[in-house]
Design a protein around this motif. Structure first.
Motif, PDB file in Angstrom:
ATOM      1  N   ALA A  42       3.623 -13.160   7.247  1.00  0.00           N
ATOM      2  CA  ALA A  42       3.855 -12.092   6.270  1.00  0.00           C
ATOM      3  C   ALA A  42       2.918 -12.224   5.071  1.00  0.00           C
ATOM      4  CB  ALA A  42       5.309 -12.124   5.806  1.00  0.00           C
ATOM      5  N   GLU A  43       2.696 -13.451   4.628  1.00  0.00           N
ATOM      6  CA  GLU A  43       1.773 -13.686   3.516  1.00  0.00           C
ATOM      7  C   GLU A  43       0.369 -13.196   3.858  1.00  0.00           C
ATOM      8  OE1 GLU A  43       2.156 -14.681   0.513  1.00  0.00           O
ATOM      9  OE2 GLU A  43       3.896 -16.015   0.330  1.00  0.00           O
ATOM     10  N   ALA A  44      -0.029 -13.343   5.118  1.00  0.00           N
ATOM     11  CA  ALA A  44      -1.358 -12.888   5.534  1.00  0.00           C
ATOM     12  C   ALA A  44      -1.506 -11.378   5.365  1.00  0.00           C
ATOM     13  CB  ALA A  44      -1.616 -13.288   6.986  1.00  0.00           C
ATOM     14  N   VAL A  45      -0.419 -10.642   5.621  1.00  0.00           N
ATOM     15  CA  VAL A  45      -0.435  -9.187   5.433  1.00  0.00           C
ATOM     16  C   VAL A  45      -0.681  -8.843   3.966  1.00  0.00           C
ATOM     17  CG1 VAL A  45       0.952  -7.080   5.547  1.00  0.00           C
ATOM     18  CG2 VAL A  45       1.070  -8.761   7.413  1.00  0.00           C
ATOM     19  N   PHE A  46       0.057  -9.499   3.082  1.00  0.00           N
ATOM     20  CA  PHE A  46      -0.086  -9.205   1.655  1.00  0.00           C
ATOM     21  C   PHE A  46      -1.454  -9.640   1.128  1.00  0.00           C
ATOM     22  CE2 PHE A  46       4.640  -9.379   1.852  1.00  0.00           C
ATOM     23  CZ  PHE A  46       4.877  -8.084   1.424  1.00  0.00           C
ATOM     24  N   GLU A  47      -1.930 -10.780   1.592  1.00  0.00           N
ATOM     25  CA  GLU A  47      -3.235 -11.263   1.137  1.00  0.00           C
ATOM     26  C   GLU A  47      -4.323 -10.268   1.522  1.00  0.00           C
ATOM     27  OE1 GLU A  47      -5.169 -13.744  -1.240  1.00  0.00           O
ATOM     28  OE2 GLU A  47      -3.068 -14.088  -0.665  1.00  0.00           O
ATOM     29  N   ALA A  48      -4.260  -9.746   2.732  1.00  0.00           N
ATOM     30  CA  ALA A  48      -5.250  -8.754   3.166  1.00  0.00           C
ATOM     31  C   ALA A  48      -5.138  -7.470   2.360  1.00  0.00           C
ATOM     32  CB  ALA A  48      -5.067  -8.465   4.661  1.00  0.00           C
ATOM     33  N   SER A  49      -3.918  -7.104   1.971  1.00  0.00           N
ATOM     34  CA  SER A  49      -3.698  -5.862   1.231  1.00  0.00           C
ATOM     35  C   SER A  49      -4.258  -5.920  -0.183  1.00  0.00           C
ATOM     36  CB  SER A  49      -2.198  -5.547   1.169  1.00  0.00           C
ATOM     37  OG  SER A  49      -1.653  -5.424   2.464  1.00  0.00           O
ATOM     38  N   LEU A  50      -4.476  -7.115  -0.698  1.00  0.00           N
ATOM     39  CA  LEU A  50      -5.016  -7.274  -2.050  1.00  0.00           C
ATOM     40  C   LEU A  50      -6.520  -7.039  -2.119  1.00  0.00           C
ATOM     41  CD1 LEU A  50      -2.966 -10.418  -3.100  1.00  0.00           C
ATOM     42  CD2 LEU A  50      -2.861  -8.184  -4.217  1.00  0.00           C
ATOM     43  N   ALA A  51      -7.170  -6.932  -0.970  1.00  0.00           N
ATOM     44  CA  ALA A  51      -8.622  -6.721  -0.952  1.00  0.00           C
ATOM     45  C   ALA A  51      -8.972  -5.420  -1.665  1.00  0.00           C
ATOM     46  CB  ALA A  51      -9.139  -6.698   0.483  1.00  0.00           C
ATOM     47  N   ASP A  52     -10.120  -5.402  -2.310  1.00  0.00           N
ATOM     48  CA  ASP A  52     -10.526  -4.241  -3.119  1.00  0.00           C
ATOM     49  C   ASP A  52     -10.707  -2.980  -2.280  1.00  0.00           C
ATOM     50  OD1 ASP A  52     -10.482  -5.737  -5.431  1.00  0.00           O
ATOM     51  OD2 ASP A  52     -12.613  -6.232  -5.361  1.00  0.00           O
ATOM     52  N   ASN A  53     -11.039  -3.135  -0.993  1.00  0.00           N
ATOM     53  CA  ASN A  53     -11.294  -1.945  -0.174  1.00  0.00           C
ATOM     54  C   ASN A  53     -10.044  -1.429   0.539  1.00  0.00           C
ATOM     55  OD1 ASN A  53     -11.029  -4.037   1.646  1.00  0.00           O
ATOM     56  ND2 ASN A  53     -12.793  -3.461   2.899  1.00  0.00           N
ATOM     57  N   ILE A  54      -8.865  -1.956   0.202  1.00  0.00           N
ATOM     58  CA  ILE A  54      -7.596  -1.463   0.749  1.00  0.00           C
ATOM     59  C   ILE A  54      -6.918  -0.600  -0.311  1.00  0.00           C
ATOM     60  CG2 ILE A  54      -5.321  -2.098   1.629  1.00  0.00           C
ATOM     61  CD1 ILE A  54      -7.594  -2.751   3.559  1.00  0.00           C
ATOM     62  N   ASP A  55      -6.591   0.649   0.063  1.00  0.00           N
ATOM     63  CA  ASP A  55      -6.011   1.583  -0.909  1.00  0.00           C
ATOM     64  C   ASP A  55      -4.499   1.461  -1.031  1.00  0.00           C
ATOM     65  OD1 ASP A  55      -8.340   3.268  -1.864  1.00  0.00           O
ATOM     66  OD2 ASP A  55      -8.575   3.464   0.305  1.00  0.00           O
ATOM     67  N   PHE A  56      -3.800   1.172   0.061  1.00  0.00           N
ATOM     68  CA  PHE A  56      -2.343   1.049  -0.013  1.00  0.00           C
ATOM     69  C   PHE A  56      -1.825   0.308   1.222  1.00  0.00           C
ATOM     70  CE2 PHE A  56      -3.327   5.182   1.842  1.00  0.00           C
ATOM     71  CZ  PHE A  56      -2.468   5.302   2.926  1.00  0.00           C
ATOM     72  N   LEU A  57      -0.533  -0.048   1.151  1.00  0.00           N
ATOM     73  CA  LEU A  57       0.123  -0.802   2.222  1.00  0.00           C
ATOM     74  C   LEU A  57       1.324  -0.012   2.723  1.00  0.00           C
ATOM     75  CD1 LEU A  57       0.802  -3.402   3.890  1.00  0.00           C
ATOM     76  CD2 LEU A  57       1.959  -4.270   1.835  1.00  0.00           C
ATOM     77  N   VAL A  58       1.432   0.103   4.052  1.00  0.00           N
ATOM     78  CA  VAL A  58       2.586   0.744   4.681  1.00  0.00           C
ATOM     79  C   VAL A  58       3.369  -0.311   5.449  1.00  0.00           C
ATOM     80  CG1 VAL A  58       3.346   2.403   6.429  1.00  0.00           C
ATOM     81  CG2 VAL A  58       1.477   3.002   4.881  1.00  0.00           C
ATOM     82  N   LEU A  59       4.657  -0.423   5.135  1.00  0.00           N
ATOM     83  CA  LEU A  59       5.536  -1.385   5.800  1.00  0.00           C
ATOM     84  C   LEU A  59       6.651  -0.640   6.512  1.00  0.00           C
ATOM     85  CD1 LEU A  59       5.875  -3.998   2.914  1.00  0.00           C
ATOM     86  CD2 LEU A  59       4.452  -4.198   4.966  1.00  0.00           C
ATOM     87  N   GLY A  60       6.906  -1.014   7.756  1.00  0.00           N
ATOM     88  CA  GLY A  60       7.945  -0.349   8.534  1.00  0.00           C
ATOM     89  C   GLY A  60       8.917  -1.347   9.132  1.00  0.00           C
ATOM     90  N   GLY A  61      10.142  -0.882   9.365  1.00  0.00           N
ATOM     91  CA  GLY A  61      11.091  -1.696  10.105  1.00  0.00           C
ATOM     92  C   GLY A  61      11.790  -2.755   9.278  1.00  0.00           C
ATOM     93  N   ASP A  62      12.335  -3.728   9.983  1.00  0.00           N
ATOM     94  CA  ASP A  62      13.197  -4.740   9.380  1.00  0.00           C
ATOM     95  C   ASP A  62      12.377  -5.890   8.809  1.00  0.00           C
ATOM     96  OD1 ASP A  62      15.620  -3.408  10.113  1.00  0.00           O
ATOM     97  OD2 ASP A  62      15.287  -4.073  12.173  1.00  0.00           O
ATOM     98  N   LEU A  63      12.085  -5.820   7.510  1.00  0.00           N
ATOM     99  CA  LEU A  63      11.344  -6.897   6.858  1.00  0.00           C
ATOM    100  C   LEU A  63      12.220  -8.127   6.659  1.00  0.00           C
ATOM    101  CD1 LEU A  63       9.256  -5.027   4.157  1.00  0.00           C
ATOM    102  CD2 LEU A  63       8.767  -5.367   6.587  1.00  0.00           C
TER     103      LEU A  63
END
Length: 308
Positions: A42-63
């Motif tokens: 899960a941390e890997a998802v958030f770390e990737a989302s912090l990159a400057d070329n990522i505009d937003f994060l979509v999360l689905g389902g049972d976190l």
């Protein structure tokens, strides 16, 4: 008319409360890594989302199931939501069945960048960059049904590229009725692309970390690129540190390599190569009835110790 190009990450079904399963032993040197594997993915998802070329994060389902995950799981989400808020990155979360979106504790409010979609209606949210709308995100959390109810996603027509976020099983024909450009789906732990569900694609991104032999193979998240002409490219990214594998062998394969140990060793080396050196949790299905192959197995417990 050409629109804005943008990029977002789609991930789902973290299940932070659920440990790795199908284990009949815990190797001492891997216990900590096994315990941390779901959080690490899960941390890997958030770390990737912090990159400057990522505009937003979509999360689905049972976190997570809050009571089972406890403060440890909730703090992981909140800390990373705050990190994304500090970089002005929106988060869109469509909750599944295990978590009621209306019961998030009032004592720990979500940061303003997080849209936790309600379960009783559809919300449409514009995503802006530099003062311009780059796309629309339409979503609704699960109302308890395991099947996605596409008719409830009726919205006013728009010329903007629209990402629909939903939870539950569905088929391409049902998704097509929504007439959205892209469907980001949760509720399935295995990654699956649905052909024909939307012009740009329909995707279950799957859980970032498998939990059992039924969830064998690679697990991770997806980076979605949309160019100015609305062409969509989906890039799967692997984030699992432990990988489940199911292997079936029979007598003819054993005979071909001169013994069961030779065959098991060969398969393990191949799996390690194919899976990038990850820790492998392998379920062996050995089908033997009689003859030299059965004799070559010898003492099953001793063979198990050897292969481990």
């Amino acid at each position: 008319m050409p629109g804005e190009s943008f990029r977002f990450i789609h991930a789902s079904d973290f299940h932070l409360e659920t440990p790795l399963g199908d284990l009949d032993t815990l190797p001492p040197h891997l216990r900590e890594a096994m315990a941390e594997a779901p959080r690490k993915a899960a941390e890997a998802v958030f770390e990737a989302s912090l990159a400057d070329n990522i505009d937003f994060l979509v999360l689905g389902g049972d976190l997570l199931q809050p009571q089972a995950a406890g403060p440890h799981g909730m703090s992981l989400l909140l800390d990373n939501f705050e990190r994304l808020h500090a970089k002005n990155k929106p988060v869109f979360w469509c909750a599944g069945i295990a978590y009621d979106s209306q019961k998030w504790p009032e004592s720990v409010p979500l940061p303003p960048n997080v849209m936790l979609f309600p379960k009783n209606r559809v919300n449409t949210v514009p995503v802006e960059r530099g003062g311009r709308t780059i796309c629309m995100v339409v979503g609704r959390s699960s109302d308890g049904r395991s099947v996605l109810h596409v008719p409830s996603y009726r919205t006013d027509p728009t010329d903007e590229f629209t990402v629909a976020v939903g939870y539950g099983s569905t088929e391409a024909d049902a998704l097509a009725e929504g007439r959205f450009d892209f469907w980001a789906l949760g509720g399935q732990h295995q990654r699956k692309e649905i052909e024909g569900g939307a012009v740009g694609g329909s995707l279950y991104s799957g859980s970032p970390q498998g939990r059992c032999l039924e969830e064998s193979g690679a697990h991770g998240y997806s980076v979605i690129d949309v160019d100015a002409d609305r062409t969509v490219r989906i890039h799967p990214i692997e984030s699992d540190s432990f990988r489940y594998c199911e292997v079936s062998i029979d007598a003819s394969e054993i005979d071909a390599v001169g013994g069961i140990r030779n065959l098991l060793g060969e398969r393990i080396l191949r799996l390690q190569h194919d899976n990038g050196g990850r820790h492998l949790l392998i379920g062996w299905d050995i089908s033997l009835t009689s003859g030299d192959a059965l004799h070559s197995v010898g003492d099953v417990e001793e063979l198990l110790r050897w292969v481990r």
